[in-house]
Write a protein that holds these residues in place. Structure first.
Motif, PDB file in Angstrom:
ATOM      1  N   ASP A 117      33.828  54.971  19.904  1.00 11.92           N
ATOM      2  CA  ASP A 117      33.368  54.222  18.809  1.00 11.92           C
ATOM      3  C   ASP A 117      34.486  54.641  17.528  1.00 11.92           C
ATOM      4  OD1 ASP A 117      31.256  53.008  19.782  1.00 11.92           O
ATOM      5  OD2 ASP A 117      29.761  54.424  18.863  1.00 11.92           O
ATOM      6  N   PHE A 118      34.917  55.571  17.379  1.00 11.74           N
ATOM      7  CA  PHE A 118      35.908  56.092  16.416  1.00 11.74           C
ATOM      8  C   PHE A 118      37.302  55.483  16.836  1.00 11.74           C
ATOM      9  CE2 PHE A 118      39.206  58.722  14.577  1.00 11.74           C
ATOM     10  CZ  PHE A 118      39.100  58.565  13.390  1.00 11.74           C
ATOM     11  N   GLU A 121      37.683  51.912  16.133  1.00  8.05           N
ATOM     12  CA  GLU A 121      37.760  51.808  14.891  1.00  8.05           C
ATOM     13  C   GLU A 121      39.271  52.138  14.285  1.00  8.05           C
ATOM     14  OE1 GLU A 121      36.372  53.259  10.239  1.00  8.05           O
ATOM     15  OE2 GLU A 121      35.562  54.299  12.282  1.00  8.05           O
ATOM     16  N   THR A 122      39.713  52.993  15.153  1.00 16.93           N
ATOM     17  CA  THR A 122      41.211  53.534  14.879  1.00 16.93           C
ATOM     18  C   THR A 122      42.289  52.385  15.419  1.00 16.93           C
ATOM     19  OG1 THR A 122      40.816  56.080  14.800  1.00 16.93           O
ATOM     20  CG2 THR A 122      42.936  55.221  15.480  1.00 16.93           C
ATOM     21  N   ASP A 124      41.580  49.403  15.684  1.00 17.76           N
ATOM     22  CA  ASP A 124      41.448  48.127  15.014  1.00 17.76           C
ATOM     23  C   ASP A 124      42.280  48.185  13.713  1.00 17.76           C
ATOM     24  OD1 ASP A 124      40.290  45.552  14.780  1.00 17.76           O
ATOM     25  OD2 ASP A 124      38.771  46.569  13.105  1.00 17.76           O
ATOM     26  N   ILE A 125      42.255  49.426  12.776  1.00 19.13           N
ATOM     27  CA  ILE A 125      43.071  49.687  11.843  1.00 19.13           C
ATOM     28  C   ILE A 125      44.406  49.526  11.914  1.00 19.13           C
ATOM     29  CG2 ILE A 125      43.655  51.488  10.190  1.00 19.13           C
ATOM     30  CD1 ILE A 125      40.634  52.445  10.403  1.00 19.13           C
ATOM     31  N   TYR A 157      42.328  48.992  22.593  1.00 20.48           N
ATOM     32  CA  TYR A 157      40.856  48.552  22.026  1.00 20.48           C
ATOM     33  C   TYR A 157      39.981  47.792  23.172  1.00 20.48           C
ATOM     34  CZ  TYR A 157      37.151  46.195  19.045  1.00 20.48           C
ATOM     35  OH  TYR A 157      35.962  46.197  18.412  1.00 20.48           O
TER      36      TYR A 157
END
Length: 184
Positions: A117-118, A121-122, A124-125, A157
């Motif tokens: 999950d992290f 997020e990483t 995506d950023i 991703y």
């Protein structure tokens, strides 16, 4: 430094890729299964490749040589410490850095899912940073480099999302009837 300038975006990207490397290596060390650890190590190695591309582009801009074709930038050789590279300039301000993920957990499938999950997020950023760089650039080589990195982050991703979905559904990294589709 203007953190939205070409060099500012490259420098922010270098920090994100370095931090991504460190995160994926830590996730590999704490993975509940060797197959998961191998996937995380593979992602860490790809982050190093991205870091080298960004560093080559930054150095070219810093020397007023303009943007290097991204494939040439990828071929440049750098002797760097992936976990703690000597990056040019200062670290970006906190608002441009990744959120902090600590793996203060027991090794478990649930912990692996939290790491995935992290990672999502990483990625995506980081993808958004490179997409913004491509949109804002007037230089064709810059757009090509950023678009290459966007593709890479999108592949990461997708790999992480597919792996997360598989783990959540099957509660294992490997099933005797399944093959490991998620090794990137």
């Amino acid at each position: 430094m203007d953190w939205n300038s070409p060099k500012g975006v490259l420098r922010r990207g270098m920090s994100l890729e370095r931090d991504g490397y460190n995160f994926y290596m830590e996730a590999a060390e704490n993975a509940s299964d060797e197959r998961g650890a191998a996937m995380f190590r593979d992602l860490a190695n790809q982050e190093v490749d991205h870091l080298k591309l960004l560093l080559a582009e930054y150095r070219a801009l810093d020397a007023d040589e303009g943007w290097v074709p991204h494939d040439e930038a990828m071929d440049q050789s750098f002797d760097i410490d992936s976990a703690d590279p000597d990056l040019p300039g200062q670290e970006p301000p906190e608002e441009y850095q990744l959120p902090v993920f600590t793996l203060d957990r027991e090794v478990s499938l649930e912990g692996d899912i939290a790491a995935l999950d992290f990672g999502l997020e990483t990625e995506d950023i980081t993808r958004d940073l490179y997409a913004h760089g491509a949109e804002e650039s007037d230089d064709e080589r810059a757009r090509e480099a950023y678009e290459f990195l966007v593709e890479q982050e999108e592949r990461h991703y997708e790999l992480l999302q597919n792996t997360r979905n598989y783990l959540a559904e099957n509660q294992t990294w490997w099933d005797s009837e399944e093959y490991p589709f998620f090794i990137g």
